[in-house]
Design a protein around this motif. Structure first.
Motif, PDB file in Angstrom:
ATOM      1  N   ASP A 136     -19.443 -27.514 -16.639  1.00 14.25           N
ATOM      2  CA  ASP A 136     -18.882 -28.680 -17.314  1.00 14.25           C
ATOM      3  C   ASP A 136     -17.716 -29.242 -16.506  1.00 14.25           C
ATOM      4  O   ASP A 136     -17.299 -28.672 -15.501  1.00 14.25           O
ATOM      5  N   VAL A 137     -17.187 -30.345 -16.980  1.00 12.55           N
ATOM      6  CA  VAL A 137     -16.097 -31.030 -16.288  1.00 12.55           C
ATOM      7  C   VAL A 137     -14.832 -30.170 -16.271  1.00 12.55           C
ATOM      8  O   VAL A 137     -14.087 -30.173 -15.289  1.00 12.55           O
ATOM      9  N   ASN A 138     -14.588 -29.412 -17.328  1.00 12.24           N
ATOM     10  CA  ASN A 138     -13.381 -28.584 -17.384  1.00 12.24           C
ATOM     11  C   ASN A 138     -13.354 -27.546 -16.261  1.00 12.24           C
ATOM     12  O   ASN A 138     -12.315 -27.314 -15.647  1.00 12.24           O
ATOM     13  N   THR A 139     -14.480 -26.928 -16.002  1.00 13.53           N
ATOM     14  CA  THR A 139     -14.554 -25.948 -14.916  1.00 13.53           C
ATOM     15  C   THR A 139     -14.269 -26.630 -13.582  1.00 13.53           C
ATOM     16  O   THR A 139     -13.539 -26.100 -12.742  1.00 13.53           O
ATOM     17  N   PHE A 140     -14.842 -27.798 -13.415  1.00  6.40           N
ATOM     18  CA  PHE A 140     -14.634 -28.586 -12.201  1.00  6.40           C
ATOM     19  C   PHE A 140     -13.153 -28.951 -12.061  1.00  6.40           C
ATOM     20  O   PHE A 140     -12.559 -28.800 -10.993  1.00  6.40           O
ATOM     21  N   MET A 141     -12.555 -29.399 -13.144  1.00  7.10           N
ATOM     22  CA  MET A 141     -11.143 -29.798 -13.121  1.00  7.10           C
ATOM     23  C   MET A 141     -10.227 -28.597 -12.839  1.00  7.10           C
ATOM     24  O   MET A 141      -9.225 -28.740 -12.142  1.00  7.10           O
ATOM     25  N   ASN A 142     -10.575 -27.442 -13.361  1.00  5.77           N
ATOM     26  CA  ASN A 142      -9.777 -26.240 -13.089  1.00  5.77           C
ATOM     27  C   ASN A 142      -9.768 -25.917 -11.597  1.00  5.77           C
ATOM     28  O   ASN A 142      -8.736 -25.526 -11.045  1.00  5.77           O
ATOM     29  N   GLU A 143     -10.912 -26.074 -10.958  1.00  7.76           N
ATOM     30  CA  GLU A 143     -10.992 -25.815  -9.516  1.00  7.76           C
ATOM     31  C   GLU A 143     -10.159 -26.839  -8.745  1.00  7.76           C
ATOM     32  O   GLU A 143      -9.440 -26.492  -7.808  1.00  7.76           O
ATOM     33  N   LEU A 144     -10.231 -28.101  -9.154  1.00  6.66           N
ATOM     34  CA  LEU A 144      -9.415 -29.139  -8.512  1.00  6.66           C
ATOM     35  C   LEU A 144      -7.928 -28.850  -8.702  1.00  6.66           C
ATOM     36  O   LEU A 144      -7.130 -29.028  -7.785  1.00  6.66           O
ATOM     37  N   LYS A 145      -7.564 -28.396  -9.889  1.00  8.26           N
ATOM     38  CA  LYS A 145      -6.161 -28.083 -10.167  1.00  8.26           C
ATOM     39  C   LYS A 145      -5.663 -26.975  -9.244  1.00  8.26           C
ATOM     40  O   LYS A 145      -4.550 -27.045  -8.725  1.00  8.26           O
ATOM     41  N   LYS A 146      -6.502 -25.967  -9.001  1.00  8.97           N
ATOM     42  CA  LYS A 146      -6.118 -24.885  -8.087  1.00  8.97           C
ATOM     43  C   LYS A 146      -5.817 -25.437  -6.694  1.00  8.97           C
ATOM     44  O   LYS A 146      -4.847 -25.038  -6.057  1.00  8.97           O
ATOM     45  N   ILE A 147      -6.661 -26.357  -6.244  1.00  8.27           N
ATOM     46  CA  ILE A 147      -6.462 -26.943  -4.910  1.00  8.27           C
ATOM     47  C   ILE A 147      -5.170 -27.748  -4.880  1.00  8.27           C
ATOM     48  O   ILE A 147      -4.367 -27.630  -3.958  1.00  8.27           O
ATOM     49  N   LEU A 148      -4.972 -28.574  -5.901  1.00  9.49           N
ATOM     50  CA  LEU A 148      -3.769 -29.405  -5.945  1.00  9.49           C
ATOM     51  C   LEU A 148      -2.508 -28.557  -6.049  1.00  9.49           C
ATOM     52  O   LEU A 148      -1.503 -28.846  -5.399  1.00  9.49           O
TER      53      LEU A 148
END
Length: 153
Positions: A136-148
């Motif tokens: 889902d989008v939340n999992t995707f967003m969590n990964e992006l947050k880690k990068i940021l």
């Protein structure tokens, strides 16, 4: 060695030097029959490697699968073919340096992601989204947050 132009086996080495990656030898050869020159590369033979898939099936290691995944991840990114090949070489060296006869596919995936993360964040997220099967989008967003978060440290 057989000449790729005329098929005769009378060839000789006229120059040898380490290849760019320093893990192989580049040899310039000349055919004694047709006088054409060609290049060959000599690499150390590695132990056969078996990949353990998620379902516990085993299959022979196949470099082209890593290449295909990395190429897809880097599609339309400012990353050269040389950079991709270098990354795949690094991944392969890391895998073979484990000196294991069998390597789980998830270990290979983690190595690829680690190398991609330092090359290009977008390519990393693309690869991770397929590899980690973001549901889902939340999992995707969590990964992006880690990068940021990592970039701001």
């Amino acid at each position: 060695m057989k000449c790729p132009f005329c098929g005769k086996e009378n060839t000789r080495v006229i120059d040898s030097r380490p290849a760019d990656d320093c893990s192989s030898i580049r040899r310039r050869r000349q055919c004694d029959e047709c006088s054409k020159r060609f290049t060959t590369y000599e690499k150390v033979e590695t132990i056969p490697l078996v990949v353990i898939k998620k379902d516990n099936n085993r299959e022979p290691y196949d470099r082209s699968k890593i290449e295909a995944g990395v190429f897809r991840s880097c599609h339309k990114r400012p990353i050269s073919v040389d950079q991709i090949n270098a990354l795949v070489d690094e991944v392969e060296n890391t895998i073979f340096n484990l000196e294991e006869k069998e390597v789980p596919s998830n270990k290979i995936g983690e190595i690829v992601m680690d190398k991609l993360k330092s090359l290009d964040a977008v390519a990393y997220v693309r690869f991770a989204s397929v590899y980690r099967e973001f549901k889902d989008v939340n999992t995707f967003m969590n990964e992006l947050k880690k990068i940021l978060d990592h970039e701001h440290v």
